[in-house]
Design an enzyme around this catalytic site. Structure first.
Site, PDB file in Angstrom:
ATOM      1  N   LYS A 109      -5.592  -5.678   4.328  1.00 51.28           N
ATOM      2  CA  LYS A 109      -5.589  -4.427   5.092  1.00 51.28           C
ATOM      3  C   LYS A 109      -6.783  -3.575   4.678  1.00 51.28           C
ATOM      4  CE  LYS A 109      -0.691  -3.531   6.292  1.00 51.28           C
ATOM      5  NZ  LYS A 109       0.440  -2.608   6.122  1.00 51.28           N
ATOM      6  N   SER A 148       2.932   4.563   8.768  1.00 55.00           N
ATOM      7  CA  SER A 148       1.665   5.124   8.284  1.00 55.00           C
ATOM      8  C   SER A 148       0.587   5.011   9.363  1.00 55.00           C
ATOM      9  CB  SER A 148       1.226   4.393   7.016  1.00 55.00           C
ATOM     10  OG  SER A 148       2.208   4.520   6.030  1.00 55.00           O
ATOM     11  N   HIS A 205       9.078   7.152   3.616  1.00 54.05           N
ATOM     12  CA  HIS A 205       9.013   6.484   2.316  1.00 54.05           C
ATOM     13  C   HIS A 205       9.717   7.338   1.249  1.00 54.05           C
ATOM     14  CE1 HIS A 205       5.051   4.659   3.949  1.00 54.05           C
ATOM     15  NE2 HIS A 205       5.887   3.641   3.838  1.00 54.05           N
ATOM     16  N   ARG A 215      13.868   0.437   9.009  1.00 52.53           N
ATOM     17  CA  ARG A 215      13.891   1.585   9.932  1.00 52.53           C
ATOM     18  C   ARG A 215      14.637   1.276  11.216  1.00 52.53           C
ATOM     19  NH1 ARG A 215       7.649   1.823  10.085  1.00 52.53           N
ATOM     20  NH2 ARG A 215       8.158  -0.375   9.861  1.00 52.53           N
TER      21      ARG A 215
HETATM   22  N1  COA Z   1       9.169   5.223   6.414  1.00 52.30           N
HETATM   23  C1  COA Z   1       8.029   5.202   7.081  1.00 52.30           C
HETATM   24  N2  COA Z   1       7.290   4.103   7.239  1.00 52.30           N
HETATM   25  C2  COA Z   1       7.720   2.973   6.662  1.00 52.30           C
HETATM   26  C3  COA Z   1       8.921   2.921   5.941  1.00 52.30           C
HETATM   27  C4  COA Z   1       9.661   4.106   5.826  1.00 52.30           C
HETATM   28  N3  COA Z   1      10.809   4.166   5.165  1.00 52.30           N
HETATM   29  N4  COA Z   1       9.087   1.653   5.497  1.00 52.30           N
HETATM   30  C5  COA Z   1       8.039   0.959   5.946  1.00 52.30           C
HETATM   31  N5  COA Z   1       7.216   1.745   6.639  1.00 52.30           N
HETATM   32  C6  COA Z   1       5.985   1.353   7.326  1.00 52.30           C
HETATM   33  C7  COA Z   1       4.768   1.524   6.508  1.00 52.30           C
HETATM   34  O1  COA Z   1       4.272   2.829   6.638  1.00 52.30           O
HETATM   35  C8  COA Z   1       3.855   0.492   7.096  1.00 52.30           C
HETATM   36  O2  COA Z   1       3.255   1.018   8.247  1.00 52.30           O
HETATM   37  P1  COA Z   1       1.822   0.529   8.719  1.00 52.30           P
HETATM   38  O3  COA Z   1       1.906  -0.937   8.945  1.00 52.30           O
HETATM   39  O4  COA Z   1       1.660   1.328   9.928  1.00 52.30           O
HETATM   40  O5  COA Z   1       0.860   0.881   7.624  1.00 52.30           O
HETATM   41  C9  COA Z   1       4.795  -0.617   7.540  1.00 52.30           C
HETATM   42  O6  COA Z   1       6.051  -0.026   7.632  1.00 52.30           O
HETATM   43  C10 COA Z   1       4.930  -1.749   6.579  1.00 52.30           C
HETATM   44  O7  COA Z   1       4.257  -1.457   5.424  1.00 52.30           O
HETATM   45  P2  COA Z   1       4.789  -1.526   3.949  1.00 52.30           P
HETATM   46  O8  COA Z   1       6.220  -1.272   3.799  1.00 52.30           O
HETATM   47  O9  COA Z   1       3.873  -0.690   3.134  1.00 52.30           O
HETATM   48  O10 COA Z   1       4.662  -2.983   3.673  1.00 52.30           O
HETATM   49  P3  COA Z   1       3.407  -3.869   3.772  1.00 52.30           P
HETATM   50  O11 COA Z   1       3.617  -4.741   4.948  1.00 52.30           O
HETATM   51  O12 COA Z   1       2.125  -3.139   3.661  1.00 52.30           O
HETATM   52  O13 COA Z   1       3.598  -4.641   2.417  1.00 52.30           O
HETATM   53  C11 COA Z   1       4.840  -5.908   0.783  1.00 52.30           C
HETATM   54  C12 COA Z   1       4.781  -5.305   2.164  1.00 52.30           C
HETATM   55  C13 COA Z   1       4.020  -5.133  -0.215  1.00 52.30           C
HETATM   56  C14 COA Z   1       6.283  -5.883   0.330  1.00 52.30           C
HETATM   57  C15 COA Z   1       4.350  -7.367   0.895  1.00 52.30           C
HETATM   58  O14 COA Z   1       3.127  -7.414   1.592  1.00 52.30           O
HETATM   59  C16 COA Z   1       4.185  -8.037  -0.441  1.00 52.30           C
HETATM   60  O15 COA Z   1       5.144  -8.303  -1.138  1.00 52.30           O
HETATM   61  N6  COA Z   1       2.935  -8.343  -0.818  1.00 52.30           N
HETATM   62  C17 COA Z   1       2.611  -8.971  -2.091  1.00 52.30           C
HETATM   63  C18 COA Z   1       2.248 -10.441  -1.920  1.00 52.30           C
HETATM   64  C19 COA Z   1       3.485 -11.288  -1.863  1.00 52.30           C
HETATM   65  O16 COA Z   1       4.290 -11.324  -2.765  1.00 52.30           O
HETATM   66  N7  COA Z   1       3.604 -12.027  -0.759  1.00 52.30           N
HETATM   67  C20 COA Z   1       4.747 -12.895  -0.511  1.00 52.30           C
HETATM   68  C21 COA Z   1       5.850 -12.126   0.170  1.00 52.30           C
HETATM   69  S1  COA Z   1       7.235 -13.154   0.476  1.00 52.30           S
END
Ligand code: COA
Length: 168
Positions: free
Chosen positions: A44, A131, A20, A93
């Site tokens: 979550k 994560s 991140h 990724r």
């Molecule tokens: N390095 C390491 N890990 C990474 C990473 C990076 N560069 N990029 C993503 N990840 C991992 C995260 O650690 C996470 O791992 P986990 O699932 O093991 O915890 C996973 O990829 C995805 O998580 P994250 O990027 O935090 O996204 P998310 O799925 O939790 O949330 C949002 C994504 C916030 C963008 C999305 O849920 C959202 O927009 N929510 C708001 C509601 C909304 O608008 N919904 C409509 C969407 S169209």
């Protein structure tokens, strides 16, 4: 004068990893401002409270002067509009991330066509990092050194000490 380009980097950050941070650094070198937006996600069950995730992020990003840490709930695009952001920044990724990211980007564009999703690739060293994996390895006594900032390692140690072996 053109308006500053503000990018939102959203996620759960439970906890923030070096992957991140790699994206935040890349984003901060291109955009005028990067807002790291921690999602209050009711779907979550997080290991770390929202307050802890924000405190960690603030500390580990404090040397980047154009990076701000905030929280949001509800639709990401509504938050982006409220913060006058033109960009949603996401890390890709591996190709496996692409389907999900593509769907979200198109849905977000349908709701707010003026907001662009920009994808960046983290360094290859972090391409397998997530994560959940960090938490799993840690819970089973493995080392996550080099994969998370030292502060996150300290928080993990406090949160799941009984499960961790002594690391050399
Ligand atoms: N390095 C390491 N890990 C990474 C990473 C990076 N560069 N990029 C993503 N990840 C991992 C995260 O650690 C996470 O791992 P986990 O699932 O093991 O915890 C996973 O990829 C995805 O998580 P994250 O990027 O935090 O996204 P998310 O799925 O939790 O949330 C949002 C994504 C916030 C963008 C999305 O849920 C959202 O927009 N929510 C708001 C509601 C909304 O608008 N919904 C409509 C969407 S169209």
């Amino acid at each position: 004068m053109t308006a500053p380009v503000i990018a939102i980097y959203p996620g759960s950050f439970d906890p923030v990893t070096n992957g991140h941070l790699d994206i935040i650094e890349r984003g901060s070198s291109i955009f005028d401002q990067v807002i790291v937006a921690v999602l209050l996600n009711v779907a979550k069950e997080p290991l770390f409270s929202l307050a802890d995730r924000v405190a960690i992020l603030k500390e580990v990003t404090r040397n980047w002067h154009n990076v701000e840490v905030d929280t949001f709930e509800g639709l990401l695009v509504d938050y982006a509009v409220a913060r006058k952001a033109r960009v949603i920044l996401r890390g890709i990724r591996a190709v496996t991330d692409f389907d999900y990211e593509f769907q979200m980007a198109l849905m977000n564009r349908r709701m707010q066509p003026q907001i662009e999703t920009v994808f960046m690739m983290p360094a290859e060293a972090y391409s397998y990092l997530s994560s959940s994996l960090v938490k799993e390895v840690c819970a089973l006594g493995g080392s996550v050194k080099g994969l998370v900032p030292p502060l996150v390692d300290e928080y993990l140690e406090k949160r799941m000490p009984r499960h961790r072996k002594k690391q050399r």
